[in-house]
Motif scaffolding. Structure first.
Motif, PDB file in Angstrom:
ATOM      1  N   ARG A 213       0.821  -1.212   0.000  1.00 19.05           N
ATOM      2  CA  ARG A 213       0.000   0.000   0.000  1.00 19.05           C
ATOM      3  C   ARG A 213       0.856   1.264   0.000  1.00 19.05           C
ATOM      4  O   ARG A 213       0.612   2.206  -0.751  1.00 19.05           O
ATOM      5  N   GLU A 217       1.007   4.066  -2.956  1.00 24.47           N
ATOM      6  CA  GLU A 217       0.717   5.480  -2.696  1.00 24.47           C
ATOM      7  C   GLU A 217       1.894   6.359  -3.091  1.00 24.47           C
ATOM      8  O   GLU A 217       1.711   7.443  -3.657  1.00 24.47           O
ATOM      9  N   SER A 221       1.914   9.275  -6.030  1.00 20.89           N
ATOM     10  CA  SER A 221       2.142  10.683  -5.694  1.00 20.89           C
ATOM     11  C   SER A 221       3.406  11.241  -6.343  1.00 20.89           C
ATOM     12  O   SER A 221       3.500  12.439  -6.613  1.00 20.89           O
TER      13      SER A 221
END
Length: 449
Positions: A213, A217, A221
């Protein structure tokens, strides 16, 4: 200069090998290997069922395996048995794949990058002891695990995932406890649905859920958080390729172990040794008072904290986090006159060599002063090797030493840790060397005494 291997070593039981139970090894490997070295000298032969291993205790023989003929050997069976945990990370991978991963990971451990984490190490140490009270009883090992967990959470994943880091740390600690059973690790395949394997797989899934995870992420980003994960994500090989999510997962778990568990163990054993040796503790405090004068430690102080570093060097000698190592023979070789055939094991132990009276006066004593001068230059190269050696030497040794020194200096400047009478402190030789029952201490504020 490389030392030549002596022509003759006392013969070990390498001929006429007999079957023996893994029970004594599994229950107390430190005592087992200590007795083996005492009874058979620098070379001994072992056989567990059909698996043969040469156990060597001379630094020159260890150098022959780890440096001079490193290409003839691969990682040992215990680490291979834990590949379901560490995957193909730097700890377990081999050959060209390992070399590529090492090149990709190297920028994360450049001196300038590591130096940027010094303030984080001091900040989290100060935050930890802010909650301590004079006269309290605590578990020093649990406190150091908590501290290094917070530091690795920031330096590896960034501070905004501190809760996730705690979850990963808890699962990894359980996996290490399961890894202390060497018979299970070597002889029970990870795919077999035993209760222990089912439990281990559950903890691995928990770790992977968090790490994948975070990786997802971070990729989405494109943010450079200034942590090790950002460096690994940005790393590019000579052909322009980067790490896959699976490779990042493997390296993240490996770095988590190296940056959390091993440093926590080093600090825990250091507190034990300081509590047992008040004169050493007094000298340490005198240096901290003279160099720091009550202010926070910084990276610039490290060269001036000479005795502090000697304390850690001596602690790593007596209680090395990597207490033993093993290799598998991949090509025919000969060591001290004994033939090594493909598939045979070679084992050696920092715990044994670091406590050998040939290299250390009063080897069981805690004497940081022994490291003054040029002791390292006067000893064989592998008479002291807490971080391994050769091409596979720990990539994070500079990080670990800086972290241990800054954390020790910050805490010892404010507190003494006194052992709780009657609490058993027993070394547990798992993948790392950890205190089986923790280290119960009473906190003593230096400002109140």
């Amino acid at each position: 200069m490389r030392r030549s291997i002596p022509d003759k070593f006392p013969p070990g039981p390498t001929t006429g090998l007999k079957r023996w139970s893994a029970g004594p090894l599994n229950n107390d490997p430190l005592t087992f290997f200590t007795e083996l070295a005492k009874n058979y000298g620098d070379v001994a032969g072992l056989r567990i069922f059909n698996f043969r291993t040469i156990f060597v205790n001379h630094p020159d023989l260890i150098e022959d395996v780890l440096v001079n003929n490193a290409r003839k050997f691969a990682k040992g069976r215990v680490l291979k048995a834990n590949k379901h945990v560490f995957g193909e990370g730097l700890l377990t991978s081999e050959g060209e794949f390992w070399l590529r991963q090492r090149r990709l990971a190297q920028p994360a451990f450049h001196r300038a990058r590591i130096a940027a984490y010094a303030s984080t190490m001091v900040e989290y140490s100060e935050r930890l002891i802010h909650g301590w009270q004079h006269g309290e009883e605590r578990d020093a090992h649990a406190e150091m695990m908590r501290l290094t967990l917070q530091i690795v959470g920031k330096t590896l994943f960034d501070a905004d995932v501190e809760h996730d880091a705690r979850e990963v740390g808890k699962s990894l600690e359980l996996l290490l406890e399961l890894g202390a059973d060497f018979r299970r690790a070597i002889y029970v395949p990870s795919w077999l649905p035993t209760p222990t394997n089912i439990r281990a797989k559950r903890e691995i899934r928990r770790i992977e859920k968090v790490i994948y995870r975070i990786i997802g992420e971070r990729r989405a980003s494109g943010r450079d958080a200034g942590d090790l994960l950002s460096t690994l994500l940005a790393a590019q090989d000579e052909d322009g390729s980067r790490m896959t999510d699976k490779q990042l997962r493997d390296e993240a778990i490996t770095l988590f172990l190296a940056g959390h568990e091993t440093t926590a163990n080093t600090l825990s054993w250091t507190w034990l040794l300081l509590a047992q040796n008040p004169e050493v503790e007094k000298k340490l405090h005198a240096e901290l008072d003279a160099v720091l004068g009550g202010r926070a430690a910084s990276l610039e102080d490290a060269p001036r904290l000479v005795y502090t570093n000697h304390v850690l060097t001596e602690s790593l000698r007596l209680y090395p986090p990597a207490w033993g190592m093993a290799r598998l023979t991949m090509e025919e070789h000969e060591i001290a006159g004994y033939p090594l055939h493909q598939g045979m094991g070679v084992a050696f132990g920092q715990w044994i060599v670091h406590r050998d009276a040939r290299w250390y006066e009063a080897p069981e004593s805690f004497r940081p002063e022994r490291w003054e001068g040029d002791l390292l230059k006067r000893m064989p190269r592998f008479a002291y090797f807490p971080f391994g050696g050769g091409p596979r030497q720990c990539i994070g040794n500079t990080f670990a030493l800086m972290e241990a020194a800054l954390c020790l200096a910050t805490i010892a400047q404010k507190f003494r840790l006194r052992l709780v009478p009657g609490h058993p402190v027993v070394p547990l030789a798992s993948i790392t060397l950890r205190p089986r029952h923790g280290i119960r201490v009473t906190l003593e504020s230096r400002q109140k005494v």
